[in-house]
Design an enzyme around this catalytic site. Sequence first.
Site, PDB file in Angstrom:
ATOM      1  N   LYS A  13       0.930  -1.304   0.116  1.00  0.00           N
ATOM      2  CA  LYS A  13       0.157  -0.224   0.091  1.00  0.00           C
ATOM      3  C   LYS A  13       0.686   1.233   0.173  1.00  0.00           C
ATOM      4  O   LYS A  13       0.717   2.097  -0.658  1.00  0.00           O
ATOM      5  CB  LYS A  13      -0.949   0.174   1.344  1.00  0.00           C
ATOM      6  N   ARG A  86      -9.537   1.421   8.726  1.00  0.00           N
ATOM      7  CA  ARG A  86      -9.106   0.141   9.086  1.00  0.00           C
ATOM      8  C   ARG A  86     -10.439  -0.623   9.907  1.00  0.00           C
ATOM      9  O   ARG A  86     -10.107  -1.720  10.078  1.00  0.00           O
ATOM     10  CB  ARG A  86      -8.027  -0.179   9.915  1.00  0.00           C
ATOM     11  N   ARG A 125      11.923  -5.839   5.056  1.00  0.00           N
ATOM     12  CA  ARG A 125      11.444  -4.331   4.908  1.00  0.00           C
ATOM     13  C   ARG A 125      12.578  -3.783   5.904  1.00  0.00           C
ATOM     14  O   ARG A 125      12.840  -4.030   7.080  1.00  0.00           O
ATOM     15  CB  ARG A 125      10.005  -3.963   5.159  1.00  0.00           C
ATOM     16  N   ARG A 158      11.339  -2.091  11.426  1.00  0.00           N
ATOM     17  CA  ARG A 158      10.160  -1.645  12.248  1.00  0.00           C
ATOM     18  C   ARG A 158       9.873  -2.399  13.414  1.00  0.00           C
ATOM     19  O   ARG A 158      10.113  -3.553  13.530  1.00  0.00           O
ATOM     20  CB  ARG A 158       8.779  -1.277  11.501  1.00  0.00           C
ATOM     21  N   ARG A 169      -0.940  -8.099  13.942  1.00  0.00           N
ATOM     22  CA  ARG A 169      -1.468  -7.246  12.822  1.00  0.00           C
ATOM     23  C   ARG A 169      -2.197  -8.069  11.796  1.00  0.00           C
ATOM     24  O   ARG A 169      -3.133  -7.496  11.258  1.00  0.00           O
ATOM     25  CB  ARG A 169      -0.330  -6.572  12.139  1.00  0.00           C
TER      26      ARG A 169
END
Length: 214
Positions: A13, A86, A125, A158, A169
């Site tokens: 996204k 969300r 990431r 992160r 999540r």
Amino acid sequence: MEIILLGPQGSGKGTQAARLARQRGLVHLATGEILRAARRAGTELGNLAASYLDAGQLVPDAVMIDLVRQEIRSAPSGVCLDGFPRTLAQAQALDETLAELGRPLDLAVALELPEAMLLERISGRRVCTGCGAVYHIVYAPSRVPCVCDACGGRLEQRSDDQPEAVAQRLRLYREKTAPLLDYYARDRRLREVDARGDVEEVYRRIDALLPVSS
Ligand code: AP5
């Protein structure tokens, strides 16, 4: 155009929204990055959000709705939202806010990716601790390892990309956010996009859903 990008964690996204905003002259509103930036700056919002971010929990609806309302009201027409809505309450609040402004939502784009690929993208990431730029150790590496190309800041994982927070999540995505696909499908605002393939390929699929740019 007012657009939202939906999809599970790691589906791309943020990557695609940044590109869409650049190419189409839209304002990129990324709620996760707004919260992380607030945390880096040590603001009241950042301090409130910190424990939710680390645990992979959702920040309460009231806080997020207020935040996005303010951001949208102060943005010129043409917003690309990434990470919001969300929950059903957030989706309804977004519709209300855009209706008040006479800028109804044009499109909800849902990125679809198998779970194994989500996990591969998330585990590789790296983000800049200075400016928040996003990299991937295989698919989008920085020129110098661990150093941001844009600002020279240090790259790191992160806190919510650790396995336990990722599992939480993804659970929350299935429970609270995936039902929004039906919400947007009901009045034909939803388009589903295959998010496999490289960034350019996925971008072309999204771009093909939008009016031809001048
Ligand atoms: P947020 O930052 O929004 O995170 P997310 O929704 O969990 O999404 P991700 O950032 O994990 O993934 P993405 O889909 O953006 O993928 P990306 O482009 O980075 O939210 C974080 C937290 O903030 C939440 O958990 C919550 O606590 C809070 N929050 C935020 N909004 C909220 C709200 N509305 N309500 C309540 N709480 C909220 O790509 C992933 C990786 O893959 C990158 O390394 C990238 O380089 C790479 N990549 C991307 N595309 C490709 C491709 N095509 N091929 C190969 N690699 C690719």
